[in-house]
Design an enzyme around this catalytic site. Structure first.
Site, PDB file in Angstrom:
ATOM      1  N   ARG A  37      51.363  56.336  81.677  1.00 23.31           N
ATOM      2  CA  ARG A  37      52.128  55.106  81.841  1.00 23.31           C
ATOM      3  C   ARG A  37      53.482  55.297  81.191  1.00 23.31           C
ATOM      4  NH1 ARG A  37      53.444  50.306  79.255  1.00 23.31           N
ATOM      5  NH2 ARG A  37      53.319  48.430  80.530  1.00 23.31           N
ATOM      6  N   SER A 106      44.359  45.348  85.649  1.00 24.45           N
ATOM      7  CA  SER A 106      44.611  44.534  84.453  1.00 24.45           C
ATOM      8  C   SER A 106      44.306  43.081  84.753  1.00 24.45           C
ATOM      9  CB  SER A 106      46.082  44.618  84.032  1.00 24.45           C
ATOM     10  OG  SER A 106      46.416  45.900  83.595  1.00 24.45           O
ATOM     11  N   LYS A 135      53.281  44.785  74.901  1.00 24.32           N
ATOM     12  CA  LYS A 135      53.527  43.700  75.853  1.00 24.32           C
ATOM     13  C   LYS A 135      53.873  42.421  75.100  1.00 24.32           C
ATOM     14  CE  LYS A 135      51.444  45.534  79.891  1.00 24.32           C
ATOM     15  NZ  LYS A 135      50.892  45.236  81.214  1.00 24.32           N
TER      16      LYS A 135
END
Ligand code: NI
Lengths: 206, 206
Positions: A37, A106, A135
């Site tokens: 990622r 997710s 996040k």
């Protein structure tokens, strides 16, 4: 496919190590699934990095999952793709990836978790459980959602978001059997030892 | 597949118009191929926008090309994909897209142009011809490269980069038969009339 300790790369917070080193150490420490990622990398660089990582994950027999990008997952023949709620719909991804590849989704609510399971996700992420620097704009869903999902959803789920060595037991107690970690492993000096500590604390509580 | 006026979207510079409006007006003005190129949009939003644009482009029988993302091109069944030198290698893209889809490649030198043609590109972009705000970090390749490519490469090529109404005739004189435009069409008030002016100047010089 099953796993316990899911490690997600983030070159931006790795302490001067490249992702090859990060992933190698994480796997030695106990990571049994890896997600590539990297949000600021070109497609070409992601493909090149993915191909390099695959050599490591393959020889360790650890699945390599690509975040968001089905095209990159296909190009490097990764084991799967992980999709957020803003990524490709799972239906489209499944068409391209086929049934033999892993698709993770997710989720941030029980509704999303149930929907992802119904749509054929192989696993779901549930979180962010706690506040997290990765996040910052998401509201934590708390241990409550972990508990609800563990009671209501049959497919494997992995708890994610702000999971630390000292709160992992709460997450397991709430019903999780798998945790995903970014900064707690990828962002520390000794990645291998951090992964090992997470793994130990995780199985201790299971 | 052939075309003359290639218009590339950029929501960031569109004067308060959404891409549906932008593309509709550009096509009415004469654009005969459209590229969806939005660098700051989530995959999901790109898929949704692509699906909406496809309704317009399909009814106008104008090809819709997706920048960089083979997965999005496949998800929306676009007519093709446009790849930069930092995107997926054409070999991988062709495997996923098949032979019926258009693959275009950005090239910035004669070597890259020849290589892209050899690798089976359906068309190439050549540029930036002139300095441009869209790619401020690229050195312009100048009319020299347009001329060389027109003499040495058989597949269709489109000149791109800083092409304005008052320099388009130089580009055509150098051997281009197609031009790509972003800001000169997408970033102005009257998109339809800008596209029409480009188109007129283009065919006047051909
Ligand atoms: Ni002229």
């Amino acid at each position: 496919m099953d796993f316990k300790l899911y490690v997600i790369t983030n070159q931006n917070i790795a302490q001067g190590k490249d992702n090859l080193e990060v992933v190698k150490e994480a796997i030695i420490g106990g990571a049994d699934i890896i997600q590539l990622r990297e949000k600021d990398m070109s497609t070409r660089n992601l493909v090149n990095m993915g191909n390099e990582l695959k050599v490591i994950t393959k020889s360790a027999e650890v699945p390599l999952i690509v975040n968001d990008r089905v095209d990159i997952a296909l190009a490097i023949d990764a084991d799967g793709v992980h999709l957020g709620q803003d990524d490709l719909p799972i239906k489209e991804a499944r068409k391209m990836m086929g049934n033999d590849k892993i698709i993770g989704i997710s989720t941030h609510s029980l509704e999303q978790a149930i929907e992802a399971a119904a749509m054929g996700a192989d696993y779901i992420g549930v979180g962010p459980v706690f506040p997290t620097q990765t996040k910052p704009n998401y509201n934590p869903v708390g241990l409550e959602l972990v508990e609800k999902v563990s009671q209501r959803v049959e497919i494997p789920f992995v708890a994610i978001g702000g999971i630390k060595l000292d709160n992992i037991h709460e997450v397991i107690k709430a019903g999780a059997k798998r945790v995903a970690v970014v900064s707690g492993i990828v962002g520390v000096e000794d990645i291998e030892s951090a992964a090992r500590s997470y793994y130990k604390n995780l199985i201790k509580c299971l």
